[in-house]
Write a protein that holds these residues in place. Sequence first.
Motif, mmCIF file in Angstrom:
data_model
loop_
_atom_site.group_PDB
_atom_site.id
_atom_site.type_symbol
_atom_site.label_atom_id
_atom_site.label_comp_id
_atom_site.label_asym_id
_atom_site.label_seq_id
_atom_site.Cartn_x
_atom_site.Cartn_y
_atom_site.Cartn_z
ATOM 1 N N VAL A 66 12.546 -14.218 -36.331
ATOM 2 C CA VAL A 66 13.204 -13.188 -35.494
ATOM 3 C C VAL A 66 14.650 -13.680 -34.871
ATOM 4 O O VAL A 66 15.516 -13.069 -34.991
ATOM 5 C CB VAL A 66 12.171 -12.807 -34.210
ATOM 6 N N ARG A 67 14.507 -15.146 -34.422
ATOM 7 C CA ARG A 67 15.671 -15.529 -33.748
ATOM 8 C C ARG A 67 16.906 -15.578 -34.774
ATOM 9 O O ARG A 67 17.995 -15.555 -34.572
ATOM 10 C CB ARG A 67 15.547 -16.910 -33.092
ATOM 11 N N ASP A 68 16.454 -16.214 -36.032
ATOM 12 C CA ASP A 68 17.268 -16.381 -37.053
ATOM 13 C C ASP A 68 17.932 -15.070 -37.723
ATOM 14 O O ASP A 68 19.068 -14.863 -37.857
ATOM 15 C CB ASP A 68 16.747 -17.100 -38.138
ATOM 16 N N LEU A 69 17.138 -13.923 -37.771
ATOM 17 C CA LEU A 69 17.637 -12.678 -38.017
ATOM 18 C C LEU A 69 18.593 -12.038 -36.790
ATOM 19 O O LEU A 69 19.681 -11.436 -37.423
ATOM 20 C CB LEU A 69 16.369 -11.864 -38.381
ATOM 21 N N ALA A 70 18.218 -12.219 -35.680
ATOM 22 C CA ALA A 70 19.115 -11.668 -34.711
ATOM 23 C C ALA A 70 20.276 -12.281 -34.836
ATOM 24 O O ALA A 70 21.534 -11.505 -34.477
ATOM 25 C CB ALA A 70 18.416 -12.272 -33.341
ATOM 26 N N ALA A 71 20.338 -13.600 -34.987
ATOM 27 C CA ALA A 71 21.821 -14.348 -34.937
ATOM 28 C C ALA A 71 22.592 -13.971 -36.491
ATOM 29 O O ALA A 71 23.598 -13.594 -36.439
ATOM 30 C CB ALA A 71 21.529 -15.941 -35.121
ATOM 31 N N LEU A 72 21.789 -13.810 -37.444
ATOM 32 C CA LEU A 72 22.360 -13.034 -38.575
ATOM 33 C C LEU A 72 23.055 -11.705 -38.320
ATOM 34 O O LEU A 72 24.099 -11.608 -38.733
ATOM 35 C CB LEU A 72 21.568 -13.159 -39.767
ATOM 36 N N ARG A 73 22.442 -11.028 -37.820
ATOM 37 C CA ARG A 73 22.603 -9.567 -37.582
ATOM 38 C C ARG A 73 23.596 -9.297 -36.439
ATOM 39 O O ARG A 73 24.064 -8.230 -36.185
ATOM 40 C CB ARG A 73 21.446 -8.663 -37.618
ATOM 41 N N GLY A 74 23.714 -10.499 -35.680
ATOM 42 C CA GLY A 74 24.770 -10.133 -34.426
ATOM 43 C C GLY A 74 24.191 -9.509 -33.242
ATOM 44 O O GLY A 74 24.946 -8.978 -32.831
ATOM 45 N N VAL A 75 22.725 -9.649 -33.015
ATOM 46 C CA VAL A 75 22.153 -8.684 -32.015
ATOM 47 C C VAL A 75 21.419 -9.525 -31.134
ATOM 48 O O VAL A 75 21.091 -10.860 -31.524
ATOM 49 C CB VAL A 75 21.309 -7.628 -32.734
#
Length: 278
Positions: free
Chosen positions: A244-253
């Motif tokens: 979740v944290r990695d995806l959030a950083a990737l998607r800029g959210v």
Amino acid sequence: MSTRRDERPPVPEPLPVPAVDAHTHLDACGCETAADVHAMVDRAAAAGVTRVVTVADDLASARWVAEASTWDDRVLAAVALHPTRTKDFGEAERAELERLAGHPRVVAVGESGLDYYWDYAPHDAQQEAFRWHIDLAKRVGKPLMIHDRDAHEDILRILDEEGAPDTVVFHCFSGDAEFARRCVAAGYVLSFAGTVTFRNARALRAAALEVPADQLLVETDAPFLTPHPYRGRPNEPYCAAYTVRDLAALRGVDVADLASTSTATAERVFRLGQVPVP
């Protein structure tokens, strides 16, 4: 180093908003008893992963996940025959899966689909079983959870030929950005496992940018595919917090936003508000 690779990753600090592990295998993680399940889900809850969908890959597992879903109200189940196990798939097996798919705490038919990486089952047997699972999902009115390994085009073709169920989830999505766009356009839901955090998974990370928030789920596929930076170590549902944290950083959210939207998607897809409490 070998001892370290046998150790579970540390449990991260809890997510700011509860998340759902949309696809895990509690039995393959070593759970056998209700006490085992409680302990594993407690570890997940400590990281903010408050519900899990535990998924079968054969008949014994299907019986187990359906039963395990009654041991803890944070556990839901999905049942199907994994495509690599479809070499011998007769009427008795189909009748039992149909019975288990009707269980009130079974929230999806899965994982079913096609796996052209391994040669455990002929392609024609896999495709015939996949068609049957598509029909089962439609008959029981539950989402279809797809396993797709090196079989993108045949998966889409068969879904089109059979008519897809109302809700289709691509578990552990493995396609590139172009394939993601095609799946999104068809209305399918894409679930991302720890592989999306791997720094060499450039095509998959690009695909994750193409998915609207309301068509995105997060999963572990534990005990496999432990997210970065613990790749290769044992995976558990709590590790969804890393993804979740990695995806959030990737998607800029914001992390809270991604946890919130993926949880809302899981609640809608699996109709979690309608599942009876055990």
